[in-house]
Scaffold this motif. Structure first.
Motif, PDB file in Angstrom:
ATOM      1  N   ASP A 112       0.733  -1.325  -0.090  1.00  0.00           N
ATOM      2  CA  ASP A 112      -0.152  -0.062  -0.154  1.00  0.00           C
ATOM      3  C   ASP A 112       0.858   1.248  -0.151  1.00  0.00           C
ATOM      4  O   ASP A 112       0.364   2.256  -0.216  1.00  0.00           O
ATOM      5  CB  ASP A 112      -0.918   0.179   1.148  1.00  0.00           C
ATOM      6  CG  ASP A 112      -1.999  -0.989   1.143  1.00  0.00           C
ATOM      7  OD1 ASP A 112      -2.206  -1.695   0.055  1.00  0.00           O
ATOM      8  OD2 ASP A 112      -2.823  -1.248   2.285  1.00  0.00           O
ATOM      9  N   HIS A 113       2.307   1.020   0.212  1.00  0.00           N
ATOM     10  CA  HIS A 113       2.921   2.461   0.320  1.00  0.00           C
ATOM     11  C   HIS A 113       3.789   2.243  -0.937  1.00  0.00           C
ATOM     12  O   HIS A 113       4.672   3.192  -1.080  1.00  0.00           O
ATOM     13  CB  HIS A 113       3.920   2.168   1.530  1.00  0.00           C
ATOM     14  CG  HIS A 113       3.331   2.137   2.828  1.00  0.00           C
ATOM     15  ND1 HIS A 113       2.619   3.270   3.627  1.00  0.00           N
ATOM     16  CD2 HIS A 113       2.850   0.854   3.462  1.00  0.00           C
ATOM     17  CE1 HIS A 113       1.880   2.501   4.484  1.00  0.00           C
ATOM     18  NE2 HIS A 113       1.858   1.396   4.621  1.00  0.00           N
ATOM     19  N   LEU A 114       3.657   1.497  -1.903  1.00  0.00           N
ATOM     20  CA  LEU A 114       4.657   1.427  -2.893  1.00  0.00           C
ATOM     21  C   LEU A 114       3.525   1.596  -4.284  1.00  0.00           C
ATOM     22  O   LEU A 114       2.364   1.404  -4.210  1.00  0.00           O
ATOM     23  CB  LEU A 114       5.286   0.090  -3.280  1.00  0.00           C
ATOM     24  CG  LEU A 114       5.957  -0.445  -1.900  1.00  0.00           C
ATOM     25  CD1 LEU A 114       6.564  -1.917  -2.495  1.00  0.00           C
ATOM     26  CD2 LEU A 114       7.119   0.555  -1.818  1.00  0.00           C
ATOM     27  N   ASP A 115       4.101   2.251  -5.377  1.00  0.00           N
ATOM     28  CA  ASP A 115       3.460   2.376  -6.589  1.00  0.00           C
ATOM     29  C   ASP A 115       3.820   1.199  -7.233  1.00  0.00           C
ATOM     30  O   ASP A 115       4.636   1.028  -8.338  1.00  0.00           O
ATOM     31  CB  ASP A 115       4.423   3.602  -7.434  1.00  0.00           C
ATOM     32  CG  ASP A 115       3.434   3.931  -8.615  1.00  0.00           C
ATOM     33  OD1 ASP A 115       2.193   3.598  -8.836  1.00  0.00           O
ATOM     34  OD2 ASP A 115       4.278   4.552  -9.549  1.00  0.00           O
ATOM     35  N   VAL A 116       2.960   0.203  -6.902  1.00  0.00           N
ATOM     36  CA  VAL A 116       3.146  -1.165  -7.563  1.00  0.00           C
ATOM     37  C   VAL A 116       2.085  -1.127  -8.906  1.00  0.00           C
ATOM     38  O   VAL A 116       1.070  -0.458  -8.689  1.00  0.00           O
ATOM     39  CB  VAL A 116       2.660  -2.423  -6.610  1.00  0.00           C
ATOM     40  CG1 VAL A 116       3.626  -2.379  -5.694  1.00  0.00           C
ATOM     41  CG2 VAL A 116       1.129  -2.095  -5.976  1.00  0.00           C
ATOM     42  N   ASP A 117       2.195  -2.169  -9.724  1.00  0.00           N
ATOM     43  CA  ASP A 117       1.290  -2.248 -10.784  1.00  0.00           C
ATOM     44  C   ASP A 117       0.524  -3.582 -10.083  1.00  0.00           C
ATOM     45  O   ASP A 117       1.149  -4.688 -10.112  1.00  0.00           O
ATOM     46  CB  ASP A 117       2.179  -2.562 -11.892  1.00  0.00           C
ATOM     47  CG  ASP A 117       1.474  -2.928 -13.098  1.00  0.00           C
ATOM     48  OD1 ASP A 117      -0.040  -3.356 -13.193  1.00  0.00           O
ATOM     49  OD2 ASP A 117       1.807  -3.038 -14.233  1.00  0.00           O
ATOM     50  N   GLU A 118      -0.900  -3.305 -10.044  1.00  0.00           N
ATOM     51  CA  GLU A 118      -1.563  -4.551  -9.660  1.00  0.00           C
ATOM     52  C   GLU A 118      -1.769  -5.555 -10.474  1.00  0.00           C
ATOM     53  O   GLU A 118      -1.774  -6.877 -10.114  1.00  0.00           O
ATOM     54  CB  GLU A 118      -3.173  -4.030  -9.390  1.00  0.00           C
ATOM     55  CG  GLU A 118      -2.953  -3.027  -8.034  1.00  0.00           C
ATOM     56  CD  GLU A 118      -2.839  -3.911  -6.711  1.00  0.00           C
ATOM     57  OE1 GLU A 118      -2.916  -5.184  -6.709  1.00  0.00           O
ATOM     58  OE2 GLU A 118      -2.563  -3.191  -5.746  1.00  0.00           O
ATOM     59  N   SER A 119      -1.427  -5.485 -11.797  1.00  0.00           N
ATOM     60  CA  SER A 119      -1.472  -6.738 -12.818  1.00  0.00           C
ATOM     61  C   SER A 119      -0.129  -7.449 -12.402  1.00  0.00           C
ATOM     62  O   SER A 119      -0.243  -8.601 -12.962  1.00  0.00           O
ATOM     63  CB  SER A 119      -1.414  -6.386 -14.145  1.00  0.00           C
ATOM     64  OG  SER A 119      -0.219  -5.732 -14.398  1.00  0.00           O
TER      65      SER A 119
END
Length: 244
Positions: free
Chosen positions: A97-104
Motif C-alpha cells: 500500500d506504500h509502493l507504486d505497484v502495478d496491480e497486474s
C-alpha cells in the motif's frame, strides 16, 4: 551442491530487518539495471512484517521502480480476503500500500470467498506460477521446522508433480492453507530464510545440518544459485561455530 549457502547473523530482530530490507532493495535495483522485471515471493510472520515496513521506508529513495516488480506469495491462509490472518493483507498494510505497484504484477493466492474449494484454489494458483523461476524467495521457518505451509510429517511434503498444494489440516490455525511446493520454491534463484527469535533456533540448526525433510521441511528448500539464512543472534544461538 552447486548453489552457494550463506549464513548472515545480524544483531536483534530490528537490525536483522533493516539488513534484509537493504539487501532486497539492492538486489532488485541491480536486476532492474539489467533491464529485468524482478520477481519476489513474499512470506508472512513477525520478521517479514518488520522487513516489509523497512522496505517501504526506503521507497522514496528511488532506487527501485516498484511498478516493475512482480510479487507472489509462498503460502496463504485460505480465509476471507479481508481477514487479518491473510499474509496478503499483512503485506499490503506494511508494504504494498506504500509502493507504486502495478496491480497486474501482484499475484495474491485465492481467498475463501465461497466460489472455490481449497483444492480448486490450489489448482488456480498453480497455473499462475507454472514454470516460474523467481528471483528472490523469502521464507520464514517455524519452531517445528515448517516452511511456507509445508509441515513435518504431512503428505504435502511428497508432492512433486504440481506447484501449489492444499493443506486442509494445518497444525497451526487457521487450518486451511495454500502453499507452494518444494518444486516451485526450489525454482527461486535466491532463497532467503528470514528467522528471528530463540524459539526458532533448534529448527534453524536442524535445517542447516541437513536434517530429513520429513521432520524439518525447511531443509528441503534451496536456491538454484544462492541460499541465504538471515538470522538474528537468538535464532542463530543453537548453530555450531562452523555454521555461523
Amino acid at each position: 551442491m552447486d548453489q552457494q549457502t550463506d549464513v548472515m547473523v545480524d544483531g536483534g530482530h530490528d537490525q536483522l530487518a533493516r539488513s534484509v530490507a537493504d539487501q532486497l532493495v539492492s538486489t532488485l535495483a541491480a536486476l532492474q539495471a539489467q533491464g529485468r522485471v524482478p520477481s519476489v515471493v513474499l512470506t508472512g510472520g513477525t520478521i517479514a512484517d518488520t522487513v516489509h515496513r523497512e522496505v517501504a521506508a526506503r521507497a522514496e529513495d528511488g532506487r527501485v521502480d516498484w511498478s516493475r516488480v512482480e510479487f507472489f506469495w509462498g503460502d496463504e491462509r485460505f480465509v476471507a480476503h479481508d481477514s487479518d490472518d491473510r499474509n496478503e493483507r499483512q503485506a499490503r498494510r506494511a508494504l504494498l500500500d506504500h509502493l507504486d505497484v502495478d496491480e497486474s504484477l501482484v499475484h495474491a493466492m485465492p481467498s475463501d470467498d465461497g466460489s472455490l474449494s481449497l483444492d480448486e484454489a490450489a489448482a488456480r494458483y498453480a497455473e499462475v506460477v507454472r514454470d516460474r523461476a523467481f528471483d528472490v524467495v523469502m521464507l520464514g521457518v517455524g519452531p517445528d521446522g515448517h516452511v511456507a505451509s509445508l509441515f513435518p510429517g504431512k503428505p504435502t511434503l511428497d508432492v512433486d508433480d504440481r506447484d501449489t498444494v492444499a493443506e486442509p489440516d494445518s497444525p497451526k490455525p487457521p487450518p486451511a492453507r495454500l502453499s507452494l511446493t518444494f518444486a516451485a520454491l526450489n525454482r527461486g534463484r535466491e532463497v532467503w530464510f528470514l528467522v528471528s527469535g530463540s524459539s526458532k533456533s533448534d529448527a534453524v540448526a536442524r535445517a542447516l545440518s541437513g536434517d530429513a525433510v520429513t521432520t524439518t521441511p525447511a531443509a528441503g528448500v534451496r536456491g538454484s544459485e544462492q541460499t541465504m539464512w538471515m538470522l538474528d543472534e537468538a535464532a542463530a544461538s543453537a548453530l555450531p561455530a562452523d555454521l555461523r
